[in-house]
Scaffold this active site. Structure first.
Site, PDB file in Angstrom:
ATOM      1  N   ASN A  48      52.694  34.298  68.629  1.00  9.46           N
ATOM      2  CA  ASN A  48      51.724  33.375  68.039  1.00  9.46           C
ATOM      3  C   ASN A  48      50.849  34.035  66.975  1.00  9.46           C
ATOM      4  OD1 ASN A  48      50.099  34.995  69.591  1.00  9.46           O
ATOM      5  ND2 ASN A  48      48.894  33.311  70.479  1.00  9.46           N
ATOM      6  N   GLY A  49      51.145  35.298  66.626  1.00  9.85           N
ATOM      7  CA  GLY A  49      50.415  35.978  65.572  1.00  9.85           C
ATOM      8  C   GLY A  49      49.311  36.895  66.050  1.00  9.85           C
ATOM      9  N   GLN A  56      33.219  38.665  46.819  1.00  7.93           N
ATOM     10  CA  GLN A  56      32.303  37.638  47.320  1.00  7.93           C
ATOM     11  C   GLN A  56      31.023  38.314  47.815  1.00  7.93           C
ATOM     12  OE1 GLN A  56      34.147  34.525  49.747  1.00  7.93           O
ATOM     13  NE2 GLN A  56      36.159  35.246  49.109  1.00  7.93           N
ATOM     14  N   ASP A  80      33.676  43.764  30.788  1.00  4.57           N
ATOM     15  CA  ASP A  80      32.543  42.836  30.715  1.00  4.57           C
ATOM     16  C   ASP A  80      31.261  43.658  30.766  1.00  4.57           C
ATOM     17  OD1 ASP A  80      31.996  43.460  33.499  1.00  4.57           O
ATOM     18  OD2 ASP A  80      33.536  42.008  34.042  1.00  4.57           O
ATOM     19  N   LYS A 110      33.413  37.953  27.629  1.00  3.63           N
ATOM     20  CA  LYS A 110      34.320  36.980  28.223  1.00  3.63           C
ATOM     21  C   LYS A 110      33.523  35.876  28.893  1.00  3.63           C
ATOM     22  CE  LYS A 110      34.946  39.222  32.756  1.00  3.63           C
ATOM     23  NZ  LYS A 110      35.878  39.926  33.641  1.00  3.63           N
ATOM     24  N   ARG A 159      33.727  32.808  32.073  1.00  3.87           N
ATOM     25  CA  ARG A 159      34.408  32.509  33.336  1.00  3.87           C
ATOM     26  C   ARG A 159      33.876  31.195  33.896  1.00  3.87           C
ATOM     27  NH1 ARG A 159      36.974  35.660  37.071  1.00  3.87           N
ATOM     28  NH2 ARG A 159      36.276  37.582  36.090  1.00  3.87           N
ATOM     29  N   ASP A 162      43.894  42.083  39.794  1.00  7.90           N
ATOM     30  CA  ASP A 162      44.436  41.109  40.734  1.00  7.90           C
ATOM     31  C   ASP A 162      45.624  40.393  40.080  1.00  7.90           C
ATOM     32  OD1 ASP A 162      44.950  39.315  42.751  1.00  7.90           O
ATOM     33  OD2 ASP A 162      42.926  38.547  42.894  1.00  7.90           O
ATOM     34  N   THR A 211      42.699  38.567  33.229  1.00  8.39           N
ATOM     35  CA  THR A 211      41.522  38.999  32.481  1.00  8.39           C
ATOM     36  C   THR A 211      41.803  40.262  31.684  1.00  8.39           C
ATOM     37  OG1 THR A 211      40.055  38.041  34.161  1.00  8.39           O
ATOM     38  CG2 THR A 211      39.112  39.688  32.686  1.00  8.39           C
TER      39      THR A 211
END
Length: 326
Positions: A45-46, A105, A178, A202, A204, A234, A238
């Site tokens: 089930n992980g 984040q 940036d 830039k 965003r 990523d 950019t």
């Protein structure tokens, strides 16, 4: 029994999750020891199961786990390993996360958003971590999220030494993608003999992930070799857009240098065809064969992490590795 014992009879052990065992093995080799044997597998089930193959009681434990995709699986495995170490009576536990998960984040852009980077620090602490070690955090203030010592390692010496070996430093401009990374660019410039700086303007849309538009360059780049720096790549949109802007405004050569090779989705195709002469990254994250291309150079971060672990274990100075910076 694995591990290293110092003159004070303290014992150090290294442990690794399954996300990037090659890096952990390189770190162990640099330190002249072996990883603690570990049983780890997933139930149908992980759910993840972990058990260490030998005693860690009274040891200074260093738990190494990288966080490539699927990031949530490897984060959960790391938390379970932390809990296991705590319950096995390790004297101290240091989390070694070369690529800090959820680092982007780190603040709220809009209402009703989480600060997930802070949540990760809380999870580490609750699971049993006494100390955190990471490489090139997305923003330095993440160090303040963790309630305990944080060793913020920097890949700039490793990356810049490589760049120095392949360019004419008298004709180099260091380019920040940036304005937010200008301070890091200044450190790069210092290591490249006082090279001039430039940055890419830039825009965003904060409602659209993995998307920014590079518009123009501020600084002198015409006829020069540009070293375009960032902490991670990523999807590559950019930074490859920035390469195009640099080329359009007269740069003679462009080298991309970044610490974390996330390489999601179209990143490899974009990087291999964007016009950069070389893309230099480290192995904080695994770079499998399908993510490699002709002008990619991968440098090992293992010696740096090994030296930092040794300094922590022997109550030395980690910041001495970076001339007092962290």
């Amino acid at each position: 029994m694995t591990g290293i014992t110092n003159t004070g009879s303290n014992r150090m052990v290294l442990l690794s999750g399954r996300a990037h065992p090659e890096l952990a093995e390189r770190i162990a080799s640099e330190l002249g020891t072996d990883l603690v044997p570990t049983d780890a597998y997933d139930f149908a089930n992980g759910e993840t199961y972990v058990r260490f193959g030998e005693s860690v009681r009274g040891a200074d434990a260093f738990l190494i786990q990288s966080h490539p995709a699927p990031i949530n699986q490897w984060l959960m495995e790391q938390l379970i390993m932390l809990d296991s170490l705590k319950r096995a009576s390790a004297k101290s536990i240091t989390v070694v996360s070369p690529f800090y998960p959820y680092a982007r984040q780190d603040k709220k852009h809009r209402g009703r958003e989480p600060i997930s980077a802070r949540l990760i620090a809380d999870l580490y602490k609750t699971a049993g971590a006494d100390r955190l070690m990471s490489v090139d955090l997305h923003t330095a203030q993440i160090q303040g999220f963790f309630d305990g010592p944080v060793d913020h390692l920097m890949a700039i010496p490793l990356l810049s030494d490589h760049v120095r070996s392949v360019v004419d430093v008298d004709n180099v401009t260091v380019v920040s993608p940036d304005t937010g990374r200008v301070r890091v660019a200044e450190q790069w410039a210092e290591r490249l003999g006082g090279a001039p700086l430039a940055f890419v303007h830039k825009t965003r849309d904060i409602t659209v992930p993995n998307q920014a538009v590079s518009k123009e360059v501020v600084g002198n780049i015409k006829g020069r070799t540009c070293v375009l720096i960032d902490d991670m790549i990523d999807t590559g949109g950019t930074i490859t857009g920035a390469v195009q802007v640099l080329r359009d405004q007269g740069a003679s050569n462009v080298i991309i240098a970044a610490t974390h090779a996330v390489f999601s989705g179209p990143a490899v195709e974009r990087l291999s065809t964007c016009g950069a002469d070389e893309v230099v990254v480290t192995d904080t994250l695994p770079v499998p064969p399908e993510h490699q291309f002709e002008n990619l150079t991968v440098l090992s971060i293992a010696p740096l992490i090994a030296r930092a672990i040794q300094e922590v274990f022997e109550d030395g100075s980690v910041t001495s590795l970076f001339n007092g910076r962290s």
